[in-house]
Write an enzyme that holds these catalytic residues in place. Structure first.
Site, PDB file in Angstrom:
ATOM      1  N   ASN A 123       1.147  -1.037  -0.030  1.00 29.69           N
ATOM      2  CA  ASN A 123      -0.564   0.309  -0.275  1.00 29.69           C
ATOM      3  C   ASN A 123       0.713   1.364  -0.008  1.00 29.69           C
ATOM      4  O   ASN A 123       1.605   1.307   0.847  1.00 29.69           O
ATOM      5  CB  ASN A 123      -0.892   0.065   1.038  1.00 29.69           C
ATOM      6  CG  ASN A 123      -2.029   1.011   1.432  1.00 29.69           C
ATOM      7  OD1 ASN A 123      -1.483   2.324   1.098  1.00 29.69           O
ATOM      8  ND2 ASN A 123      -2.725   1.097   2.100  1.00 29.69           N
TER       9      ASN A 123
ATOM     10  N   HIS B 249       1.267   6.123   1.826  1.00 28.56           N
ATOM     11  CA  HIS B 249       2.323   7.045   2.467  1.00 28.56           C
ATOM     12  C   HIS B 249       2.688   8.287   1.724  1.00 28.56           C
ATOM     13  O   HIS B 249       3.296   8.738   2.288  1.00 28.56           O
ATOM     14  CB  HIS B 249       2.700   6.281   3.394  1.00 28.56           C
ATOM     15  CG  HIS B 249       2.205   6.279   5.222  1.00 28.56           C
ATOM     16  ND1 HIS B 249       0.664   6.993   5.458  1.00 28.56           N
ATOM     17  CD2 HIS B 249       0.665   4.612   5.176  1.00 28.56           C
ATOM     18  CE1 HIS B 249      -0.087   6.441   6.401  1.00 28.56           C
ATOM     19  NE2 HIS B 249       0.124   5.014   5.858  1.00 28.56           N
TER      20      HIS B 249
ATOM     21  N   HIS C  18      -5.224   3.193  -1.509  1.00 28.04           N
ATOM     22  CA  HIS C  18      -7.078   3.590  -1.155  1.00 28.04           C
ATOM     23  C   HIS C  18      -7.586   5.248  -1.587  1.00 28.04           C
ATOM     24  O   HIS C  18      -6.521   6.567  -1.274  1.00 28.04           O
ATOM     25  CB  HIS C  18      -7.029   4.147   0.544  1.00 28.04           C
ATOM     26  CG  HIS C  18      -7.943   3.907   0.687  1.00 28.04           C
ATOM     27  ND1 HIS C  18      -8.382   4.054   2.439  1.00 28.04           N
ATOM     28  CD2 HIS C  18      -9.789   4.568   0.748  1.00 28.04           C
ATOM     29  CE1 HIS C  18      -9.294   4.067   2.926  1.00 28.04           C
ATOM     30  NE2 HIS C  18      -9.928   4.104   1.722  1.00 28.04           N
TER      31      HIS C  18
ATOM     32  N   ARG D  98      -9.350   7.735  -0.549  1.00 27.58           N
ATOM     33  CA  ARG D  98     -10.240   7.886  -0.139  1.00 27.58           C
ATOM     34  C   ARG D  98     -11.489   9.565  -0.231  1.00 27.58           C
ATOM     35  O   ARG D  98     -11.064  10.835  -0.970  1.00 27.58           O
ATOM     36  CB  ARG D  98      -9.750   8.719   1.435  1.00 27.58           C
ATOM     37  CG  ARG D  98      -9.122   7.164   2.384  1.00 27.58           C
ATOM     38  CD  ARG D  98      -8.537   8.270   2.962  1.00 27.58           C
ATOM     39  NE  ARG D  98      -8.389   7.856   4.220  1.00 27.58           N
ATOM     40  CZ  ARG D  98      -9.455   7.004   5.206  1.00 27.58           C
ATOM     41  NH1 ARG D  98     -10.457   7.561   5.175  1.00 27.58           N
ATOM     42  NH2 ARG D  98      -9.169   6.441   6.137  1.00 27.58           N
TER      43      ARG D  98
ATOM     44  N   ARG E 242      -7.143  12.291   0.850  1.00 30.93           N
ATOM     45  CA  ARG E 242      -6.216  13.292   1.614  1.00 30.93           C
ATOM     46  C   ARG E 242      -4.718  12.283   0.857  1.00 30.93           C
ATOM     47  O   ARG E 242      -3.785  13.881   1.479  1.00 30.93           O
ATOM     48  CB  ARG E 242      -6.239  12.931   3.178  1.00 30.93           C
ATOM     49  CG  ARG E 242      -6.388  11.464   3.574  1.00 30.93           C
ATOM     50  CD  ARG E 242      -6.844  11.030   4.971  1.00 30.93           C
ATOM     51  NE  ARG E 242      -7.571  11.215   5.418  1.00 30.93           N
ATOM     52  CZ  ARG E 242      -8.237  10.673   6.332  1.00 30.93           C
ATOM     53  NH1 ARG E 242      -7.653   9.687   7.474  1.00 30.93           N
ATOM     54  NH2 ARG E 242      -9.144  10.558   7.172  1.00 30.93           N
TER      55      ARG E 242
ATOM     56  N   GLU F  66      -8.602   0.371  -3.280  1.00 26.40           N
ATOM     57  CA  GLU F  66      -9.104   0.271  -2.088  1.00 26.40           C
ATOM     58  C   GLU F  66      -9.597   1.665  -1.773  1.00 26.40           C
ATOM     59  O   GLU F  66     -10.273   2.513  -2.362  1.00 26.40           O
ATOM     60  CB  GLU F  66      -8.133   0.421   0.112  1.00 26.40           C
ATOM     61  CG  GLU F  66      -7.683  -0.553   0.219  1.00 26.40           C
ATOM     62  CD  GLU F  66      -6.563   0.227   1.029  1.00 26.40           C
ATOM     63  OE1 GLU F  66      -7.688   0.520   1.671  1.00 26.40           O
ATOM     64  OE2 GLU F  66      -6.137  -1.101   1.387  1.00 26.40           O
TER      65      GLU F  66
ATOM     66  N   THR G  14      -8.022   3.252   8.204  1.00 30.60           N
ATOM     67  CA  THR G  14      -9.418   2.066   8.460  1.00 30.60           C
ATOM     68  C   THR G  14      -9.032   1.439   9.828  1.00 30.60           C
ATOM     69  O   THR G  14      -8.586   0.961  10.016  1.00 30.60           O
ATOM     70  CB  THR G  14      -9.398   1.291   7.379  1.00 30.60           C
ATOM     71  OG1 THR G  14      -8.649   1.405   6.000  1.00 30.60           O
ATOM     72  CG2 THR G  14     -10.517   0.570   6.704  1.00 30.60           C
TER      73      THR G  14
ATOM     74  N   GLU H  70     -10.734  -9.548   2.717  1.00 32.03           N
ATOM     75  CA  GLU H  70      -9.629  -9.288   3.429  1.00 32.03           C
ATOM     76  C   GLU H  70     -10.015  -9.537   4.691  1.00 32.03           C
ATOM     77  O   GLU H  70     -10.421  -8.321   5.488  1.00 32.03           O
ATOM     78  CB  GLU H  70      -9.267  -8.196   2.809  1.00 32.03           C
ATOM     79  CG  GLU H  70      -7.954  -7.576   3.771  1.00 32.03           C
ATOM     80  CD  GLU H  70      -7.180  -6.368   2.962  1.00 32.03           C
ATOM     81  OE1 GLU H  70      -7.254  -6.040   2.077  1.00 32.03           O
ATOM     82  OE2 GLU H  70      -6.593  -5.884   4.082  1.00 32.03           O
TER      83      GLU H  70
ATOM     84  N   HIS I 151      -3.881  -5.132   7.052  1.00 32.25           N
ATOM     85  CA  HIS I 151      -3.815  -3.813   7.928  1.00 32.25           C
ATOM     86  C   HIS I 151      -3.142  -4.234   9.555  1.00 32.25           C
ATOM     87  O   HIS I 151      -2.853  -5.094  10.372  1.00 32.25           O
ATOM     88  CB  HIS I 151      -5.509  -3.635   9.352  1.00 32.25           C
ATOM     89  CG  HIS I 151      -5.592  -1.816   9.257  1.00 32.25           C
ATOM     90  ND1 HIS I 151      -5.444  -1.618  10.276  1.00 32.25           N
ATOM     91  CD2 HIS I 151      -6.316  -1.572   7.969  1.00 32.25           C
ATOM     92  CE1 HIS I 151      -5.212  -0.213  10.110  1.00 32.25           C
ATOM     93  NE2 HIS I 151      -6.189   0.424   9.438  1.00 32.25           N
TER      94      HIS I 151
END
Ligand code: PXP
Length: 237
Positions: free
Chosen positions: A6, A9, A42, A44, A48, A69, A100, A150, A190
């Site tokens: 992922n 970041h 992801h 969103r 963000r 995601e 999440t 998942e 996660h």
């Protein structure tokens, strides 16, 4: 077990200065070059970190698998249907959360999720549902034709005692077996990191893990020294 990375970041860091560094595609290609099996991002509602164009550019440039995601809301569903990732992972989303916070309540949201899954299937996009390791949720995922789940590993990674961690691992293992028995693909993710991954990696029913934060943090630890040395060479020449 496969590993998807992922890269949200990396986008957070890029957005801090408003330009295009670090470049998201470059980061994704480094992950692939290192052996990652897929790239996750992801999109969103508040954008963000990842933005619509990032997903489009990643779609064009990566050669493994793109897992988007997202929350099952009309605006993001439309974007995803246009961009056509290989897989969408549906997650619950709250504006205020840092990340999440739990699995989807598939049982309660069955009828709306079923329609959403059908839309993706019509476009040839696989659908995974992010769920807590609960039989009721996994059964509901199968009932509404999800391709995979998942399993949310958040409670395991946040457990304080060894005993509690063991209990969570047992539950995750049991639910992974159950998911596979009823014909679902089973992924997990996660909060997984270099310390807590081993018991998860031993569960053979889990086909893939999705990891972000820990890998980006580790990249700073293993890369910072070289970055400083390179700058010293330039400054002191
Ligand atoms: N899987 C899902 C569904 C997530 O929402 C996240 C966080 O974006 C991850 C995996 C990756 O979590 P982490 O960044 O803690 O590795």
């Amino acid at each position: 077990m496969r590993l998807s990375i992922n890269i949200d970041h990396i986008a957070t860091l890029r957005n801090a200065r408003g330009g295009n560094v670090p470049d998201l595609t470059e980061a994704a290609l480094i992950c692939e070059h290192a052996g990652a099996d897929g790239i996750v991002c992801h999109l969103r509602e508040d954008r963000r970190h990842i933005r619509d164009n990032d997903v489009k550019v990643l779609r064009k440039n990566i050669s493994t698998k793109l897992d988007l995601e997202m929350a099952a809301i009309p605006e993001i569903i439309n974007t995803a249907l246009q961009i056509k990732p290989d897989l969408v992972t549906l997650v619950p989303e709250k504006r205020q959360e840092l990340t999440t916070e739990g699995g989807l309540d598939v049982f309660r949201l069955q009828s709306s999720l079923k329609k959403c899954i059908l839309q993706f299937h019509e476009r040839g996009i696989l659908v995974s549902l992010f769920v807590d390791p609960l039989r009721k949720q996994i059964e509901a995922a199968k009932k509404i034709n999800a391709d995979m789940i998942e399993i949310h590993t958040g409670e395991y990674v946040n457990a304080k005692s060894e005993e509690s961690k063991k209990k969570h691992i047992e539950r995750i293992c049991k639910m992974a077996i159950f998911g596979r028995q009823i014909g679902l693909g089973v992924n997990a993710g996660h909060g997984l990191n270099y310390e807590n991954i081993r018991p998860i990696a031993k569960i053979k029913e889990i086909e893939e893990v999705s990891i972000g934060h820990a890998i980006i943090v580790r990249a700073i630890s293993v890369g910072l020294e070289l970055a400083v040395r390179e700058m010293i060479m330039l400054v002191k020449r």
